[in-house]
Design an enzyme around this catalytic site. Sequence first.
Site, short mmCIF file in Angstrom:
data_model
loop_
_atom_site.label_atom_id
_atom_site.label_comp_id
_atom_site.label_asym_id
_atom_site.label_seq_id
_atom_site.Cartn_x
_atom_site.Cartn_y
_atom_site.Cartn_z
N GLY A 1 32.43 20.48 -11.18
CA GLY A 1 32.99 19.40 -10.07
C GLY A 1 32.60 19.81 -8.68
O GLY A 1 32.69 18.70 -7.99
N ALA B 1 0.89 -1.29 0.02
CA ALA B 1 -0.07 -0.12 -0.03
C ALA B 1 0.96 1.32 -0.10
O ALA B 1 1.18 1.82 0.92
CB ALA B 1 -0.83 -0.06 1.09
N GLU C 1 5.23 11.57 0.75
CA GLU C 1 3.79 12.14 0.73
C GLU C 1 3.21 12.26 -0.72
O GLU C 1 2.38 13.19 -0.87
CB GLU C 1 4.14 13.53 1.64
CG GLU C 1 4.36 13.16 2.93
CD GLU C 1 4.25 14.49 3.86
OE1 GLU C 1 3.47 14.97 3.49
OE2 GLU C 1 5.05 14.38 4.92
N ARG D 1 33.71 32.44 -9.23
CA ARG D 1 34.35 31.32 -9.83
C ARG D 1 34.91 32.15 -11.19
O ARG D 1 33.94 32.62 -11.97
CB ARG D 1 33.59 30.34 -9.99
CG ARG D 1 34.00 29.08 -11.27
CD ARG D 1 35.35 28.41 -10.51
NE ARG D 1 35.71 27.47 -11.54
CZ ARG D 1 36.66 26.88 -11.44
NH1 ARG D 1 37.80 27.17 -10.61
NH2 ARG D 1 37.08 26.08 -12.39
N ASP E 1 -3.33 16.32 2.61
CA ASP E 1 -3.39 17.57 2.07
C ASP E 1 -2.29 18.61 2.53
O ASP E 1 -2.15 19.63 1.77
CB ASP E 1 -5.02 18.06 1.98
CG ASP E 1 -5.82 17.14 1.11
OD1 ASP E 1 -5.25 16.53 -0.06
OD2 ASP E 1 -7.19 17.01 1.33
#
Length: 384
Positions: free
Chosen positions: A345, A130, A368, A272, A244
């Site tokens: 990287g 289930a 959920e 960078r 909900d």
Amino acid sequence: MDFDIPENLRMMVDTVAKFVKQDLEPISQQVEDEDHIPEDVVQKMRELGLFGLSIPEEYGGLELGTLGECLCYEELSKTNACFRSRIGTNNGIGSQGILLDGTPQQKERYLPNLASGQWTACFALTEPEAGSDAANIQTTAELKGDHWVLNGRKHFITNGDIADVATVFAANDRQKKARGGITAFIVEKTFPGFYVGTIERKMGLRGSHTCELIFDDCRVPRENVIGGETNVGQGFKTAMKTLDKGRLTMGASALGSAQKLMDLSIAYAKQRVQFGQPIANFQAIQIKLADMATHIYAARQMLYHAAWLRDKRGAAVVKEASMVKLFCTEMANRAADMAVQIHGGMGYVRDFPVERFYRDLRLTTIYEGTSEIQRTVIAREILK
Ligand code: COS
């Protein structure tokens, strides 16, 4: 339309943001490595009221409403996801069944302990047979005298190993399934026949445990049927209503993480240097950042609107909650992918948090209610 966030909620969000920066972020890697949140940090969460964001003041909670809760989750999700998960079951799926459908006596006994964080709650719906088909519950509940006797096995239960109290769904009539055949029970960990089984080894969300719960002739007093005797067989609706709200806060969590990933990506792109200049100067990077910002903006509007609707209208936001969960979690996964790409990287190594967000967010389109289930719910609602 008024888009201003009320002052009391703004103050709470600031408090959470400060807590994240000062207390949680410095230990987020340690928690990741040790797969454990230190008890002193949990105690600080209690002191800040984080376990009772959604619980009414009369039971000791902060009663922030759906919008307030979502705002706090958004902030809390800018660090390791396990911290949000730690408070999540008490505010959400572990307490909402009691809050929405419980008797006054049940609320009195359980909600103050959950709001204070003295007790931890969990939500035991999912079973091996289930998952998405939540009504196919095999765990049985049989009335014997003053007790219901539960037999079966739940799995993938968040905080199950540390829970003091569980909302457990079991079949009182396997034929009737979702229509009269499923009952919600409040099960305390001390009830005879309640056991914690295997703890899963997961891809991410370290520091938050997901485990099996086993019910072996587990004896649950009759008065622990959520909502009392008249609610026997009505547990499926309790589960759906609980989910909900969970779908909104899940959207908020994904949104907060996406925002953090964008902030990290902007900072990285500015510092960078490649080809003699910051990579933020390149259109290839700018397009990714612009897409992230636009999708985050769209996600935030729909989340706040749906939360506002729920606060105004009560629980009737079935379609909107599924839309929010679907859009925010898929958006955040795309944002995580782009963030890894921008970091190159560095996005793939554990020295940077991006890699962790990437793994942790992967779960958000699954638990959920999967993205596929959200689309099913949305389609049903619009085709009604
Ligand atoms: N609120 C209130 N009641 C609801 C509801 C909701 N959101 N959704 C369904 N119900 C009610 C229905 O109205 C129906 O009641 P009536 O018999 O009075 O008409 C009853 O519940 C059965 O509903 P339905 O026919 O939709 O049941 P299904 O078995 O078809 O449910 C879905 C299908 C996909 C909606 C359900 O199984 C589901 O949500 N699955 C995902 C479960 C999940 O999210 N698991 C995550 C793990 S738990 S953390």
